[in-house]
Design an enzyme around this catalytic site. Structure first.
Site, PDB file in Angstrom:
ATOM      1  N   HIS A 101       0.696  -1.160  -0.032  1.00 47.70           N
ATOM      2  CA  HIS A 101      -0.033   0.095   0.033  1.00 47.70           C
ATOM      3  C   HIS A 101       0.779   1.334   0.148  1.00 47.70           C
ATOM      4  CE1 HIS A 101      -3.170   2.775   1.131  1.00 47.70           C
ATOM      5  NE2 HIS A 101      -4.286   1.862   0.732  1.00 47.70           N
ATOM      6  N   ASP A 142      -8.025  -5.280  -0.495  1.00 42.43           N
ATOM      7  CA  ASP A 142      -8.404  -5.739  -1.619  1.00 42.43           C
ATOM      8  C   ASP A 142      -8.334  -7.469  -1.415  1.00 42.43           C
ATOM      9  OD1 ASP A 142      -9.203  -3.867  -3.676  1.00 42.43           O
ATOM     10  OD2 ASP A 142      -7.001  -3.214  -3.601  1.00 42.43           O
TER      11      ASP A 142
END
Length: 381
Positions: free
Chosen positions: A259, A310
């Site tokens: 991320h 996700d």
């Protein structure tokens, strides 16, 4: 000029909608951990992101009524969805085009006063679940199902998808997934929406632009790619370690990991992992949860990579019997709440977003006029 690739670490606006503080995600000051623990309704979170406060009971009831009135879609939109099922289109392209069409058919789409903007926002928020569910059924040769005014957005979506009212566990899982995806600081699709809004474009255009950004596999499209990966591992002859090593050796990205902002843990992951564990056990699909855990452990030990929002959402949606190529559409169905909040905030800021770039090409070239006779002769030859 100092260059920040991908605007990494650059602060371009002020917001009161959401923030990431000390690795915690806050919605208008409320920690998402608390919102999930209290099983706050997604509709309440929408209100929070738009008005920056928790609604009263009456305000929430009125807000839900406004949404319920706008949930149905016209026969014209259904016909457009039918046409798109005959094409070789990704479902996100269908959603992008259909949302744009809502603006075409709205006679007040260009109005920018507060009442018109509210009506446009309510229509977009309310109709997106209906559009997605209708498309999911139409492409299977099934008729769309009308929403029920008494059901929540989470319950209605699952009902319109299957024709059967979901149980409380399914509703809770869907609701929490929507809450967790509702907003997330200045992510790529939200930034796209704000750039569009900064030009004073209409709300429909802003949401269409955001959907186009979310479609990319490095943003919302990652959850679909996560399940593709899990399916390949589950169906193949390679172990988790062998599969991932080959992928890493080829320098391929492992979707659902890493991320730009979080370096230790995505605060949304733990909630989705818990949902994935519970739903997979209830639906006898535990292999997907256990497989996900194996992938997580190996990549953490091997590369120090952390799962993002996700990764486990893919298993959650699969256990809710949602086709994998619809996963990103569910993301959009949730994130539209945050997009709309940011669009309104950006318009109030009234500042065009217009960054600079650093030119690295040739300079001071000399121009020579094209010999038109030579060009003409060449064409005749």
């Amino acid at each position: 000029m100092e260059i920040h690739k991908g605007l990494d670490g650059v602060v371009v606006s002020e917001t009161k909608i959401s923030s990431i503080v000390e690795n915690q995600l806050l919605f208008a000051g409320f920690n998402i951990d608390d919102l999930v623990a209290e099983n706050v309704q997604y509709e309440e979170v929408i209100y929070l992101l738009w008005y920056l406060r928790i609604p009263t009971n009456q305000e929430l009831a009125d807000f839900k009524q406004d949404l319920a009135v706008q949930m149905s879609i016209s026969e014209t939109i259904v016909t457009c969805l039918k046409i798109q099922t005959r094409q070789n289109l990704h479902p996100m392209s269908v959603l992008r085009s259909t949302i744009s069409l809502l603006g075409v058919f709205d006679p007040n789409a260009e109005e920018t006063d507060l009442i018109s903007t509210y009506k446009q926002s309510i229509a977009l928020q309310a109709k997106m679940p209906t559009i997605i569910a209708a498309y999911a059924r139409l492409r299977k040769g099934l008729d769309p199902i009308e929403p029920k005014a008494e059901l929540s957005i989470a319950a209605n979506f699952l009902y319109m998808l299957t024709g059967t009212e979901p149980d409380e566990i399914q509703i809770t899982a869907m609701n929490q997934a929507l809450v967790l995806h509702a907003d997330h600081d200045l992510n790529a699709s939200t930034f796209t929406a704000r750039v569009c809004a900064s030009t004073l474009s209409d709300v429909y255009s802003c949401i269409t632009a955001a959907i186009g950004s979310l479609k990319g596999p490095l943003h919302g499209g990652a959850n679909e790619r996560v399940f593709d990966m899990l399916t390949e591992i589950n169906a193949g002859n390679l172990s988790v370690e062998e599969y991932l090593n080959q992928k890493l050796d080829r320098k391929e990205k492992v979707m659902g990991f890493g991320h730009r902002v979080y370096k230790t843990e995505d605060p949304r992951k733990k909630h989705l992992k818990k949902l994935a564990k519970e739903l997979s056990a209830l639906t006898q699909k535990e292999q997907w949860y256990f497989l996900s855990c194996q992938v997580e452990r190996y990549l953490k030990d091997k590369k120090g990579l952390i799962p993002n929002v996700d990764f486990y959402s893919a298993t959650v949606y699969h256990c809710l019997d949602i086709d994998s190529d619809l996963f990103t559409l569910i993301f959009a169905m949730s994130r539209v709440s945050g997009w709309l909040g940011h669009i309104h905030e950006q318009k109030e800021e009234d500042c065009l977003i217009r960054p600079r770039s650093h030119y690295v090409g040739p300079k001071h070239l000399s121009y020579s006029k094209i010999d038109t006779e030579l060009q003409s002769g060449g064409m005749e030859a």
